[in-house]
Design a protein around this motif. Sequence first.
Motif, short mmCIF file in Angstrom:
data_model
loop_
_atom_site.label_atom_id
_atom_site.label_comp_id
_atom_site.label_asym_id
_atom_site.label_seq_id
_atom_site.Cartn_x
_atom_site.Cartn_y
_atom_site.Cartn_z
N ASN A 205 -0.95 -6.53 5.24
CA ASN A 205 -1.28 -6.78 3.83
C ASN A 205 -2.76 -6.50 3.61
O ASN A 205 -3.62 -7.35 3.86
N PRO A 206 -3.08 -5.29 3.14
CA PRO A 206 -4.50 -4.91 2.96
C PRO A 206 -5.26 -5.80 1.99
O PRO A 206 -6.50 -5.80 2.01
N ALA B 257 -7.40 -10.00 12.93
CA ALA B 257 -7.64 -9.94 11.49
C ALA B 257 -7.30 -8.56 10.94
O ALA B 257 -6.71 -8.43 9.86
N ASN B 258 -7.67 -7.52 11.67
CA ASN B 258 -7.33 -6.16 11.24
C ASN B 258 -5.82 -5.93 11.26
O ASN B 258 -5.29 -5.19 10.42
N SER B 259 -5.14 -6.56 12.21
CA SER B 259 -3.68 -6.46 12.24
C SER B 259 -3.08 -7.10 10.99
O SER B 259 -2.11 -6.59 10.42
N ALA B 260 -3.66 -8.22 10.56
CA ALA B 260 -3.19 -8.86 9.33
C ALA B 260 -3.40 -7.95 8.13
O ALA B 260 -2.55 -7.85 7.24
N LEU C 282 -12.63 -13.16 6.67
CA LEU C 282 -12.95 -13.38 8.08
C LEU C 282 -13.61 -12.14 8.68
O LEU C 282 -14.60 -12.26 9.43
N VAL C 283 -13.09 -10.96 8.36
CA VAL C 283 -13.69 -9.72 8.87
C VAL C 283 -15.14 -9.61 8.40
O VAL C 283 -16.04 -9.20 9.15
N THR D 81 4.03 -11.86 10.13
CA THR D 81 3.50 -11.85 8.77
C THR D 81 1.98 -11.79 8.82
O THR D 81 1.35 -12.13 9.83
N ALA D 82 1.41 -11.40 7.70
CA ALA D 82 -0.05 -11.36 7.61
C ALA D 82 -0.64 -12.75 7.79
O ALA D 82 -1.70 -12.91 8.41
#
Length: 313
Positions: free
Chosen positions: A287-288, A280-283, A296-297, A256-257
């Motif tokens: 879920n964009p 974080a990019n995977s999250a 965080l990014v 999950t995100a």
Amino acid sequence: MEWMQSSELARRRAFCASGIVLGALVLAVLSGCSTFSQANASHQKIVQARQLTQRGVQAMHRDDWENAEKLLAEAKKNAPYDLQARMHYAQTLWKTGKQAEAIAELESAQTLGSDDPDLHARIGRMYLDSGDPTKAHISANRAIECDPKYAPAWQLQGDLALVRRDLESAKLCYIRAATNSEAANRDVQLRLASTYRQLGQPSQALACISMVRQAEFGHRLPADVGVEQALAYRDLGRHVDAADCLAELAETNEMTADLLYTWAECEVAAGRLARAEYAANSALQVNPQHASALQLVGQLPVFRQQAQQTMRR
């Protein structure tokens, strides 16, 4: 002359009496044969029902629920008083989406085994899963009354306590379930680990997870076990271990995100910012609009600058 007639009459009466006795014996023999035949037929039905039940259970183990339902329905038909056949049949009904019929089947079966803790625990679980915790609680209590050491009943009580958000009671119930289990019960240990963690006792949570890992030695880290282990590591401040655990899970499982964001958080805490950015990019791929991952990014450049300043010192 009269004496001869009297003697002849006596002989006839004796003959008739013998005939009556013989007839009665013949009827008794015939009746006995009929009773024996009926008993034999009944025995054959019971044997056939047990064979059908065994085949049905084997189909259940293969997740062939439709075939299992047919076999167990036939077993129930042959032996309607066989409690095991009816409990297994109810389980197949539940698994094939016939929840109301499954509950009705077990409610009917209660007339056959009112002192069977397994029966009460099973129907209690169905009540809980169908959204009726009140009836589930009654069934769990009945199971414990039948057998105070019956582990599934204590596990059900623990789950009911979680529904009420009574973590302390849930912990005690899960401990009772674990204590009364013949071997390490995977589900109980994981529930107990989660409860310990939510109570702020991550060390005890890791001890429970360790028992599960030992029982599954040699197998790939299961997702549910890995998640609980990672969260316990995080709560202990072991961020590298937590991040590595979540990274391992991400390689082989859909996450999950929220979990991917937790991984990113742990990577930041471990000082591994490149890995944090990847997590974080995977999250965000899942879920964009994940607000925490987006934040965080956006903070990563600041974290990198702070890390460089620390290195210069």
